[in-house]
Scaffold this active site. Structure first.
Site, PDB file in Angstrom:
ATOM      1  N   SER A  70      -1.324 -13.016  23.315  1.00 29.97           N
ATOM      2  CA  SER A  70      -1.903 -12.537  22.051  1.00 29.97           C
ATOM      3  C   SER A  70      -0.875 -12.228  20.968  1.00 29.97           C
ATOM      4  O   SER A  70      -1.260 -12.079  19.803  1.00 29.97           O
ATOM      5  CB  SER A  70      -2.731 -11.279  22.304  1.00 29.97           C
ATOM      6  N   LYS A  73      -0.955 -14.454  18.061  1.00 30.40           N
ATOM      7  CA  LYS A  73      -2.050 -14.387  17.079  1.00 30.40           C
ATOM      8  C   LYS A  73      -1.606 -13.862  15.711  1.00 30.40           C
ATOM      9  O   LYS A  73      -2.177 -14.209  14.681  1.00 30.40           O
ATOM     10  CB  LYS A  73      -3.167 -13.487  17.612  1.00 30.40           C
ATOM     11  N   TYR A 198      -5.192 -23.268  20.579  1.00 30.75           N
ATOM     12  CA  TYR A 198      -5.134 -21.827  20.891  1.00 30.75           C
ATOM     13  C   TYR A 198      -4.416 -21.578  22.232  1.00 30.75           C
ATOM     14  O   TYR A 198      -3.522 -20.745  22.318  1.00 30.75           O
ATOM     15  CB  TYR A 198      -6.569 -21.271  20.918  1.00 30.75           C
ATOM     16  N   TYR A 250      -5.135  -3.868  20.873  1.00 33.95           N
ATOM     17  CA  TYR A 250      -6.545  -3.971  21.252  1.00 33.95           C
ATOM     18  C   TYR A 250      -7.237  -2.628  21.024  1.00 33.95           C
ATOM     19  O   TYR A 250      -6.956  -1.939  20.052  1.00 33.95           O
ATOM     20  CB  TYR A 250      -6.707  -4.433  22.710  1.00 33.95           C
ATOM     21  N   VAL A 268      -1.078 -10.341  27.047  1.00 38.45           N
ATOM     22  CA  VAL A 268      -1.393 -10.091  28.452  1.00 38.45           C
ATOM     23  C   VAL A 268      -0.336 -10.572  29.443  1.00 38.45           C
ATOM     24  O   VAL A 268      -0.459 -10.327  30.637  1.00 38.45           O
ATOM     25  CB  VAL A 268      -2.772 -10.653  28.887  1.00 38.45           C
TER      26      VAL A 268
HETATM   27  N1  GLN Z   1      -4.571 -16.313  26.008  1.00 34.13           N
HETATM   28  C1  GLN Z   1      -5.124 -15.019  26.268  1.00 34.13           C
HETATM   29  C2  GLN Z   1      -6.639 -15.051  26.171  1.00 34.13           C
HETATM   30  O1  GLN Z   1      -7.166 -15.699  25.343  1.00 34.13           O
HETATM   31  C3  GLN Z   1      -4.575 -14.039  25.282  1.00 34.13           C
HETATM   32  C4  GLN Z   1      -5.183 -12.672  25.452  1.00 34.13           C
HETATM   33  C5  GLN Z   1      -4.251 -11.549  25.261  1.00 34.13           C
HETATM   34  O2  GLN Z   1      -3.026 -11.630  25.311  1.00 34.13           O
HETATM   35  N2  GLN Z   1      -4.874 -10.403  25.099  1.00 34.13           N
HETATM   36  O3  GLN Z   1      -7.335 -14.431  26.938  1.00 34.13           O
END
Ligand code: GLN
Length: 314
Positions: A70, A73, A198, A250, A268
């Site tokens: 994430s 992002k 993605y 988050y 994650v």
């Molecule tokens: N690629 C992971 C997902 O889409 C990224 C999520 C994350 O790091 N929170 O679930």
């Protein structure tokens, strides 16, 4: 404390702070919903701090390589903003925290219009990925990689094929989010093509030095730390940093703002990118996560550092 005294203090303390935080990893576990991430060493903990005046400090498992997940992002948002402008991006994605898990679909149907609440939850990030310019998914992926290479100064930066394939094969939830967005006319692009880009940007491999460098560019409002050249317009960095404060960790972003008080983004795979505006870019990794999906030892370390150095922006 002068800058010099601060740096001396951090240099002396970082190994001790890190040793204390490492034991916190026992309270978490590496992510396993992407099967390939489950193999990560649960008690690894590394950190790199880069200063605006060109100094570097590293401690622990700072050369451990992981995937951005994430954290990517934030940068795909910057790229989409640079490609499309603010107005077009925020027609498709909101600006508010959700208070829900990062992969939740709850609010997509509960509130009107059915656009994702923000660009850092999965639904929002998938939408943002669809806004990156390029004729084909391959071209879009190349542009994302080129952007990361420019920001990190590392021309070899690329994604991990195994992690990418692992996520692609198991991404039932992201797939359902994306089809829901498509049905709501939020996603104009092809679902599978968008998800492919993605998954690839989530699988970009980095170490703590890469994270710290990305963080330093944000800390310097989009300027290249070496040349001073503008890599990202200041306004877009301002938007990204605002999202990092309100949504970057988050649904633990409020607690993190109180305990650490720095713009940050977690992933994650255990990485956390954090910054002290105008001064430091910080990269931390610790694969054992808490139930909100944030690195347990990583958050502990950032909290320890921020408290000791009085870094909170609030
Ligand atoms: N690629 C992971 C997902 O889409 C990224 C999520 C994350 O790091 N929170 O679930």
């Amino acid at each position: 404390m002068t800058n010099e005294a601060q740096w001396q203090h951090i240099t002396a303390q970082l190994p001790l702070w890190l040793a204390k935080s490492r034991s916190e990893a026992q309270h978490g576990r590496p992510a396993s919903y992407i099967p390939e991430l489950a193999h990560a060493p649960a008690d690894a903990l590394g950190a790199v701090i880069l200063s605006a005046d060109g100094r570097k400090l590293e401690a622990g498992d700072s050369s451990y390589v992981f995937t951005l997940q994430s954290i990517s992002k934030v940068f795909t948002l910057l790229l989409a903003l640079m490609d499309q402008g603010e107005e077009r991006v925020f027609r498709k994605v909101g600006m508010e925290p959700t208070g829900d898990d990062f992969n939740s679909m709850l609010k997509l149907e509960l509130v009107e219009p059915g656009i994702p609440f923000n660009p850092l939850i999965n639904a929002g990030a998938i939408t943002v990925t669809s806004l990156i310019a390029g004729q084909t998914p391959t071209e879009r992926t190349s542009r994302v990689l080129a952007f990361f290479r420019e920001l990190t100064g590392d021309p070899a930066l690329t994604y991990n094929e195994t992690v990418y394939a692992s996520e692609k094969a198991t991404a039932h939830r992201n797939r359902s989010l994306a089809y829901f967005l498509k049905d709501n006319d939020v996603l104009d692009a092809d679902v599978e093509e968008t998800l492919d880009v993605y998954f690839k940007h989530c699988s970009i491999e980095a170490d703590c030095s890469h994270l710290a460098r990305l963080a330093l560019v944000l800390a310097l409002n989009g300027k290249d730390p070496h040349t001073g050249r503008e890599l990202v317009p200041r306004r877009y960095v301002q938007i990204a940093k605002s999202f990092m404060i309100t949504c970057g960790m988050y649904n633990a972003s409020g607690e993190f703002a109180i305990q650490v008080g720095l713009p940050a983004k977690s992933g994650v795979a255990g990485g956390i990118l954090a910054l002290v505006p105008g001064r430091y870019g910080i990269g931390v990794v610790g694969p054992a996560l808490n139930d909100k999906g944030n690195s347990v030892a990583g958050v502990h370390l950032l909290r320890t550092m921020s408290e000791a150095m009085d870094w909170s922006i609030f």
